[in-house]
Motif scaffolding. Sequence first.
Motif, short mmCIF file in Angstrom:
data_model
loop_
_atom_site.label_atom_id
_atom_site.label_comp_id
_atom_site.label_asym_id
_atom_site.label_seq_id
_atom_site.Cartn_x
_atom_site.Cartn_y
_atom_site.Cartn_z
N GLY A 1 0.83 -1.20 0.00
CA GLY A 1 0.00 0.00 0.00
C GLY A 1 0.86 1.25 0.00
N SER A 2 0.45 2.23 0.76
CA SER A 2 1.14 3.52 0.76
C SER A 2 2.61 3.39 1.13
CB SER A 2 0.45 4.47 1.74
OG SER A 2 1.35 5.50 2.10
N ALA A 3 3.51 3.86 0.21
CA ALA A 3 4.94 3.80 0.48
C ALA A 3 5.29 4.72 1.64
CB ALA A 3 5.71 4.22 -0.78
N GLU A 4 4.63 5.85 1.72
CA GLU A 4 4.92 6.84 2.77
C GLU A 4 4.62 6.25 4.15
OE1 GLU A 4 3.80 11.51 3.70
OE2 GLU A 4 2.55 10.33 2.35
N LEU A 5 3.44 5.62 4.24
CA LEU A 5 3.04 4.99 5.50
C LEU A 5 3.99 3.83 5.83
CD1 LEU A 5 1.10 4.58 7.86
CD2 LEU A 5 -0.33 3.15 6.36
N GLY A 6 4.31 3.03 4.81
CA GLY A 6 5.19 1.87 5.02
C GLY A 6 6.55 2.28 5.56
N GLU A 7 7.09 3.39 5.05
CA GLU A 7 8.40 3.83 5.52
C GLU A 7 8.33 4.38 6.94
OE1 GLU A 7 9.91 4.92 1.06
OE2 GLU A 7 10.04 6.52 2.58
N ALA A 8 7.23 5.09 7.22
CA ALA A 8 7.04 5.63 8.58
C ALA A 8 6.93 4.48 9.58
CB ALA A 8 5.79 6.50 8.62
N LEU A 9 6.22 3.41 9.17
CA LEU A 9 6.07 2.25 10.07
C LEU A 9 7.42 1.58 10.33
CD1 LEU A 9 2.77 0.62 8.73
CD2 LEU A 9 3.09 1.90 10.87
N ALA A 10 8.22 1.47 9.27
CA ALA A 10 9.54 0.85 9.43
C ALA A 10 10.38 1.67 10.41
CB ALA A 10 10.24 0.74 8.08
N GLY A 11 10.32 3.00 10.28
CA GLY A 11 11.06 3.88 11.19
C GLY A 11 10.58 3.70 12.62
N ALA A 12 9.26 3.63 12.79
CA ALA A 12 8.70 3.50 14.13
C ALA A 12 9.08 2.14 14.74
CB ALA A 12 7.18 3.65 14.07
N MET A 13 9.06 1.11 13.89
CA MET A 13 9.40 -0.23 14.39
C MET A 13 10.84 -0.26 14.89
SD MET A 13 11.01 -3.27 13.65
CE MET A 13 11.25 -3.49 11.88
N ILE A 14 11.76 0.30 14.10
CA ILE A 14 13.17 0.26 14.50
C ILE A 14 13.40 1.11 15.74
CG2 ILE A 14 15.48 1.01 13.76
CD1 ILE A 14 14.63 -0.12 10.95
N ASN A 15 12.71 2.23 15.82
CA ASN A 15 12.80 3.08 17.00
C ASN A 15 12.31 2.33 18.25
OD1 ASN A 15 13.24 5.46 18.47
ND2 ASN A 15 11.08 6.00 18.27
N THR A 16 11.22 1.57 18.07
CA THR A 16 10.63 0.85 19.21
C THR A 16 11.47 -0.36 19.62
OG1 THR A 16 8.51 1.50 18.28
CG2 THR A 16 8.45 -0.13 20.05
N LEU A 17 12.17 -0.95 18.65
CA LEU A 17 13.03 -2.10 18.95
C LEU A 17 14.00 -1.80 20.09
CD1 LEU A 17 14.50 -3.92 15.81
CD2 LEU A 17 13.03 -4.87 17.60
N LYS A 18 14.43 -0.52 20.16
CA LYS A 18 15.43 -0.13 21.15
C LYS A 18 14.98 -0.40 22.58
CE LYS A 18 15.90 4.11 19.77
NZ LYS A 18 16.32 5.51 19.68
#
Lengths: 201, 345
Positions: free
Chosen positions: A105-122
């Motif tokens: 779906g939305s590339a913009e949303l997908g990239e934001a989710l990836a950023g949030a996921m990596i941030n949360t992994l910490k």
Amino acid sequence: MQIIDVKGKACPMPLIETKRALSEAASGEPLHILLDNATSARNVATFLKDNDVEFEQTSTGNEIEIRINANGKSLAEVDEKTWCAPENNNGSYVVLMAKDRIGEGSAELGEALAGAMINTLKVMEPLPQKIIFMNSGVHLVTNGSRVISDLKALQNKGVDMLVCGTCLDYFGKIDALAVGRISNMLDILQAMKDAGKVLNF
Amino acid sequence: MQNIDLLKLVDQGGCSAKLSAEGLAQALAGLPKIVHPNLLVDIETHDDGGVYKLTDDYALIQTTDFFPPVCSGAYDFGQVAAANALSDVYAMGGEVLTAMNLMLFPEDQPLELLAEILRGGHDKVAEAGGVMMGGHTITDAIPKYGLAVTGFVHPDKIITNSHARPGDVLILTKPLGTGIIISAWKNQLVHEDIYRQAVESMKQLNRAGAAIMQQMLVRTATDITGFGLAGHALKMAQASKVSMRFHAKQLPLLDEVLHLIEMGVIPGAAFRNKEFADSQCHFDASIDYNHKMLFFDAQTSGGLLMCVAAEKANAAVKALHRDGYPHAIIIGEVIDKQSHALIIE
């Protein structure tokens, strides 16, 4: 960093002092053990290996140095693992990023989710052992990625980052690698096979 | 007499004196195999001693053992070294006939010390009902003492390490941990009471244990010494072509031992034994590292590990408790051969 100088000490004092330092050191604090007896060094190394503590060993002349790196697990975690974990599933997991975004779906949303996921992994307990980047996922670890600082923070906490070399090559980004280490299919498969769980994005 | 701590005369490395079982096996592999009609037990099965038949109802057991000091006092050391050397006769179900001293002694140490060591050895041989016949002394930088021993056994009553049968119960007669405690004592990490407990255990003869084995018709046993429980059990399992299952929580221990391992008091010999036996051991995931290393701790003058018919096991343990082995306990059983020789649960 702590230096444990056990040169001249009889077996098993080097091991006793290493063990004491490991259990007292703050998690992730590097320890450098200095020895001058090959048998003691071998015993300390065997002990560390048996307990899954990662280390490097170098020697100059008679002096042997065993370095337990910042990414070496603390002994407390190790003990907990050996005590409580059922075999082959010790709570460890690796994260596989085979895309530079999460979902379709939305590339913009997908990239934001990836950023949030990596941030949360910490803040995950425990942290993943490894993060594997393949295909367009390698864009996350090359210059221009918005998650470099989060990934570097994870790397400093001991998370191993495996980056698919063939993929970097394909995108012409070998020289743009900003975090992690170049790896190959064999090591990547091995890491996924050995993991208790693989989180696949 | 001067108060000299024998342990201070031992090599500073302190990483114990036995060649690794693996290295030794390789070195021995090149020697010719000895075949003789009277040779009933040879080195083939890595048994405790050799057995030579003189007549149909009389066979000689011959064995030897010696090592550097494992305790501080000279009289203690003499007794421990002698008990350890005599033990091989008992592990084979025999009685002691004669013994000879093997002594290596530093030129620069007082001869009273040598005399005290020998007195310890003589007293133990006398306690065993044996006759001390003499011996041989040479100089060496680090003192070493032991015995060459001759015992006897009826050829039908020889106890070897090669007849363990699935269903047999494994009984260990003495507590484990002498290697760890002596190592801790050397480094002033343990109270004298605990050290004394270890010395007393090492001094104790396996004679009464051997007598009980004969009463219970035991045909397979070994004594636990330098290769640790795992190493000696492995030799027995391999010679008998079986596997053995152990219950880690049942292992009899000297006081403080687990606490000392937790501190990191793991002697070099334990790592060497682990190297030799680990690939043949399967440890259940619930076994923590400390219990694991206990299996590999080198024992000096350790107990007998006997394979007892299941229906006699409780009677055997009771008899052992009665005859001076309060720690004797069932620690496992013999099972059909599996992919691993030793399974630890």
